[in-house]
Structures are given as C-alpha cells and as structure tokens.
Write a protein that holds these residues in place. Sequence first.
Motif, short mmCIF file in Angstrom:
data_model
loop_
_atom_site.label_atom_id
_atom_site.label_comp_id
_atom_site.label_asym_id
_atom_site.label_seq_id
_atom_site.Cartn_x
_atom_site.Cartn_y
_atom_site.Cartn_z
N ILE A 221 0.83 -1.21 0.00
CA ILE A 221 0.00 0.00 0.00
C ILE A 221 0.87 1.26 0.00
O ILE A 221 0.61 2.21 -0.73
CB ILE A 221 -0.96 -0.01 1.21
CG1 ILE A 221 -1.99 -1.14 1.03
CG2 ILE A 221 -1.66 1.34 1.37
CD1 ILE A 221 -2.83 -1.40 2.27
N LEU A 222 1.93 1.25 0.81
CA LEU A 222 2.80 2.43 0.91
C LEU A 222 3.55 2.70 -0.40
O LEU A 222 3.73 3.85 -0.80
CB LEU A 222 3.81 2.25 2.04
CG LEU A 222 3.29 2.36 3.47
CD1 LEU A 222 4.39 2.05 4.46
CD2 LEU A 222 2.72 3.76 3.73
N PHE A 223 3.99 1.63 -1.07
CA PHE A 223 4.81 1.78 -2.27
C PHE A 223 3.98 1.99 -3.53
O PHE A 223 4.53 2.32 -4.58
CB PHE A 223 5.72 0.56 -2.46
CG PHE A 223 6.90 0.54 -1.53
CD1 PHE A 223 6.90 1.21 -0.33
CD2 PHE A 223 8.04 -0.18 -1.86
CE1 PHE A 223 7.99 1.18 0.53
CE2 PHE A 223 9.14 -0.23 -1.02
CZ PHE A 223 9.11 0.46 0.18
N SER A 224 2.67 1.76 -3.44
CA SER A 224 1.80 1.88 -4.61
C SER A 224 0.97 3.16 -4.53
O SER A 224 0.86 3.78 -3.47
CB SER A 224 0.87 0.67 -4.73
OG SER A 224 1.60 -0.53 -4.80
N LYS A 225 0.40 3.53 -5.66
CA LYS A 225 -0.48 4.69 -5.71
C LYS A 225 -1.81 4.32 -5.07
O LYS A 225 -2.45 3.35 -5.48
CB LYS A 225 -0.71 5.13 -7.15
CG LYS A 225 -1.54 6.40 -7.28
CD LYS A 225 -1.68 6.77 -8.75
CE LYS A 225 -2.54 8.02 -8.90
NZ LYS A 225 -2.69 8.41 -10.32
N PRO A 226 -2.26 5.06 -4.02
CA PRO A 226 -3.52 4.72 -3.34
C PRO A 226 -4.70 4.74 -4.32
O PRO A 226 -4.76 5.58 -5.21
CB PRO A 226 -3.65 5.84 -2.29
CG PRO A 226 -2.28 6.36 -2.11
CD PRO A 226 -1.60 6.23 -3.44
N SER A 227 -5.61 3.79 -4.16
CA SER A 227 -6.80 3.72 -5.00
C SER A 227 -7.92 3.04 -4.22
O SER A 227 -7.73 2.59 -3.08
CB SER A 227 -6.50 2.94 -6.28
OG SER A 227 -6.27 1.58 -5.99
N PHE A 228 -9.06 2.93 -4.85
CA PHE A 228 -10.20 2.28 -4.21
C PHE A 228 -9.89 0.81 -3.90
O PHE A 228 -10.41 0.25 -2.94
CB PHE A 228 -11.44 2.38 -5.11
CG PHE A 228 -12.70 1.91 -4.45
CD1 PHE A 228 -13.27 2.63 -3.41
CD2 PHE A 228 -13.31 0.74 -4.87
CE1 PHE A 228 -14.44 2.19 -2.79
CE2 PHE A 228 -14.47 0.29 -4.26
CZ PHE A 228 -15.04 1.03 -3.23
N ARG A 229 -9.02 0.20 -4.71
CA ARG A 229 -8.65 -1.20 -4.49
C ARG A 229 -7.92 -1.39 -3.16
O ARG A 229 -7.89 -2.50 -2.63
CB ARG A 229 -7.78 -1.70 -5.64
CG ARG A 229 -8.53 -1.83 -6.95
CD ARG A 229 -7.69 -2.53 -8.00
NE ARG A 229 -8.50 -2.83 -9.17
CZ ARG A 229 -8.34 -3.90 -9.95
NH1 ARG A 229 -7.39 -4.77 -9.66
NH2 ARG A 229 -9.10 -4.11 -10.99
N THR A 230 -7.30 -0.34 -2.67
CA THR A 230 -6.59 -0.42 -1.39
C THR A 230 -7.52 -0.90 -0.29
O THR A 230 -7.12 -1.70 0.58
CB THR A 230 -6.01 0.96 -1.02
OG1 THR A 230 -5.17 1.42 -2.07
CG2 THR A 230 -5.20 0.87 0.26
N PHE A 231 -8.76 -0.42 -0.30
CA PHE A 231 -9.73 -0.83 0.74
C PHE A 231 -10.03 -2.32 0.66
O PHE A 231 -10.19 -2.99 1.69
CB PHE A 231 -11.02 -0.02 0.59
CG PHE A 231 -10.83 1.45 0.85
CD1 PHE A 231 -10.70 1.93 2.15
CD2 PHE A 231 -10.76 2.35 -0.20
CE1 PHE A 231 -10.52 3.28 2.39
CE2 PHE A 231 -10.58 3.71 0.04
CZ PHE A 231 -10.46 4.18 1.33
N PHE A 232 -10.10 -2.86 -0.56
CA PHE A 232 -10.33 -4.30 -0.71
C PHE A 232 -9.15 -5.09 -0.16
O PHE A 232 -9.34 -6.12 0.50
CB PHE A 232 -10.55 -4.65 -2.18
CG PHE A 232 -11.89 -4.28 -2.71
CD1 PHE A 232 -13.01 -5.04 -2.42
CD2 PHE A 232 -12.05 -3.16 -3.50
CE1 PHE A 232 -14.26 -4.70 -2.90
CE2 PHE A 232 -13.29 -2.79 -4.00
CZ PHE A 232 -14.41 -3.57 -3.69
N VAL A 233 -7.94 -4.63 -0.42
CA VAL A 233 -6.75 -5.32 0.07
C VAL A 233 -6.73 -5.34 1.60
O VAL A 233 -6.47 -6.37 2.22
CB VAL A 233 -5.47 -4.65 -0.46
CG1 VAL A 233 -4.23 -5.22 0.22
CG2 VAL A 233 -5.36 -4.82 -1.96
N VAL A 234 -7.03 -4.20 2.21
CA VAL A 234 -7.07 -4.11 3.67
C VAL A 234 -8.15 -5.04 4.21
O VAL A 234 -7.94 -5.78 5.20
CB VAL A 234 -7.34 -2.66 4.13
CG1 VAL A 234 -7.57 -2.61 5.64
CG2 VAL A 234 -6.17 -1.76 3.75
N GLY A 235 -9.30 -5.06 3.54
CA GLY A 235 -10.40 -5.93 3.98
C GLY A 235 -10.05 -7.39 3.89
O GLY A 235 -10.27 -8.17 4.84
#
Length: 433
Positions: A221-235
């Motif tokens: 998450i830190l090394f990538s550009k934040p996006s809506f998919r970030t929430f799915f990864v966290v979930g």
Amino acid sequence: MVLKLNYNSCKKLIYVQIIMVLCVFFLISTLHFPSFLSYVTDIINFLLLICIFKIRGAKLKQLGGKYINISIGVFIISIVLGIIFNLVSPILVAWSARNLFRGIIFFVACVKFLDEEDIEKIFKIFFCAQIINVLVTLYQYFALGIKQDYLGGIFGTSQGCNGATNVFCIILLIYFGVSYINKNIPIYIFAVIGLTTLIIAALAEIKIYYMEFALIIVLVILFSKPSFRTFFVVGITIVGLFIAIDLMKKIFPLQYETLVNFELLKQYADAKGGGYNISRLNAFGDINRLFFHNNIILKLFGYGLGGCEMSSFSFLISDFYKMYGHYNYRWFTHMMIYLQNGLVGIVLYINIFVQIFIHAIRKRKIFNKINIYGIFVSILSILVIINIWYNQAMLTEVQYLIYFALSICLVQTKSNKYSENSIGRKDKIENEK
C-alpha cells in the motif's frame, strides 16, 4: 544428443531450473526418487555459468546495476581475504561457494537471458504451482498426518521444508498484491493467493508468516499509488488473518498462545533452546563468546568460506562442524555467514540486497507510470533481509526462486532498453528512406 548452448537454450534452462526447484524435493521425499536428483540443479547452474561467459548479452552495469556489480565484487574480495587468513581447504571452499553463490549466478543468468514476457509466464507457473501446493498440503496434513516443520506441500516432507514454503508464499503475496492494487489482475486471483498462503501457514505452523503477511500488505500500500482497491486489500487482509489465526487456534492451541502473547512471541523470535543452541537475535554476541573469543581477525573475516561447512558427504565436512555442529548454526543464514565471513562478510552480503532495493526503488515509475516490478523487487528485498535472520533459505535450493524474483526489475530494464534501441534504429532507417 548434444546440448547447444545458445541464447534460447539458456532461457529454457532457466525454466527447467525453476520447475526443478518447485518439485524436486517432493519427488525425493514423497515419491522416493534418488536424492542425487537435487544435484541436477547444480548441473543446470554450471551450464548457465558457462553461458554467462560464452554468450554475449546485456550486463548488469549496462542496465543500471553498476552498484549491484560492485557490491557482489567487494563481497567476493572479503571472502578471498577470509580464505587466505584461515588457509581453508580448496575442496571446502568450492563446496561452500556452491551453496552461497549459486543464487547469484542464477540472478545474473536471469538478467542476461530472460525477457519481460518470460516474467509473466513464470509467475503463471508459480500461480498454478500454488494451487497444487495447497492441495498437496491439505492431503499431507489431513490424510497423512504430516505437521509443522515436515509439512512442505510441493517442497516435500523433510525437516525444515516449510522454510521453502514460507519463501514461496512471500514471493506470491508480494507479486499478486502489487499486481492487484495496480489493476493488473482481478481481485479473485489475489484473494486465492492470500487465502491459500494463510491456510498453508496455519497448517505448517509458519507463525512468522502472519507478521510477514501484514508487513507485506502495508508495504504494498505504501509503495503503490492509493486507489479504491486499497480498501479491498485491507479488507481481505483483516478477514484472512482472522480466519488463519482462528484455524491455528483450533489446530495448534499452544502455538496460537505464542502468536498472541508478546513475551512468548519474543522468546520464539529469539529461538534459543530446543535445538536452537545459538540465539537468533543475539547470534553475533553468542558466536563472539563461544568461538571468536574477541579475536579481531575472526570477528572481521570469520573462519573463512568453507571453514564451518557441512555436507552429507564426509569429505566435505569441516573440522569445525565436527566439533560444534550440534549448535545448529546452519539453520540460519546470518549465523553461517557470520561464522565463515565475519562482520565484514555479513555487512557486504546484506549490502547486495540493499543495492538491489535501491535500484528497484528508483524504477518504481517508468514513463510516468507505476512499475509493478520495481515495487515488487523493493518489497521483496526487505523481506529477503528479514529472512536471512529467520531461516537458511538463502543457502538452499529455494534461493533460485528468490534470485529469479529479484532479477525481474533488471530484466524489464533490459527489455525496455532493447525495445527503445530497436525503435530508434527503425526510425533511423525510415528517415534514411
């Protein structure tokens, strides 16, 4: 039939090597193939070494890997000094060099002979291998009753095989995590990888993988550009960790207590006792006290490459191992390298991965776009350094998978460079017309 060593045959050898590492120890430990089958990887690597010198192609320094080259060279010089100071037997030096440098040779071969399209093909092989891996692991656990350190899935059933499984799971999670966040794959592929790695970790009792899993997701998450998919990864991460930890609670209640109790977890991380006769976290202090006795040359350069080596062949067992092998220092990469190469050696060894990290971090963006290979190698370099303290993977055959994965950013650089050169030559021809 005569094997012709050319560019294409070298590429095929790399594919064969990777497939061999994925299945050879399953063939040996489960299907009872002869144990010498594992040495086929050495033959392949030797052929690749010949190819590196014989066949012209891109070099590391030409691809921005100048400091990686230098770090490897300086590390080798420090090793030579240690050998000279200790007058180590040439036979032991050769055997130990094989263990330590085979991955680096493979790394250079991957950079020289693979193309960007090969990276995608090999990770498709990895994905298929993981599906087989989780099915084999489930069968080994529930049908055969194999557990913990002996539960290795496609990596066999010999003691410590779950160390290779841990490395393979790390590579998969980072690659497919980065690929998903950067919209290269659908969510179900990432979910399959995340879930299967956690199931395997729970059954094989790879406690550190839960911490690695969380760390990898944070770094992705830190090394990538934040996006809506970030929430799915966290979930997915939260749900997956809860499922895996609950599974461990039911299967290994004592190990679950270790995982959720900070003091017990600290004791586990230190890993002293029960066969671990040198502290994992304070290994350098223990080695200084037990073996180096404040000798400055030993502290700096160790007993020399091969000076503490062991093997299943009696003539490749060092005198040091015959006396002190019961300390099980070979179970951890950092202990083995510190004993043989001293403080200078371990620092320069780690510096190789630091330089790979620096190169990859600079390549996180190409043509103003996110580069998943740059992010992948950056994160993997960090996890490799952590695993130097956790297990002996960097001294075993699984290092071939690690070094292939670390090479992909340079492979991409080579492919882009050659592509740009081809376009430039094409434009020049068109202008001349």
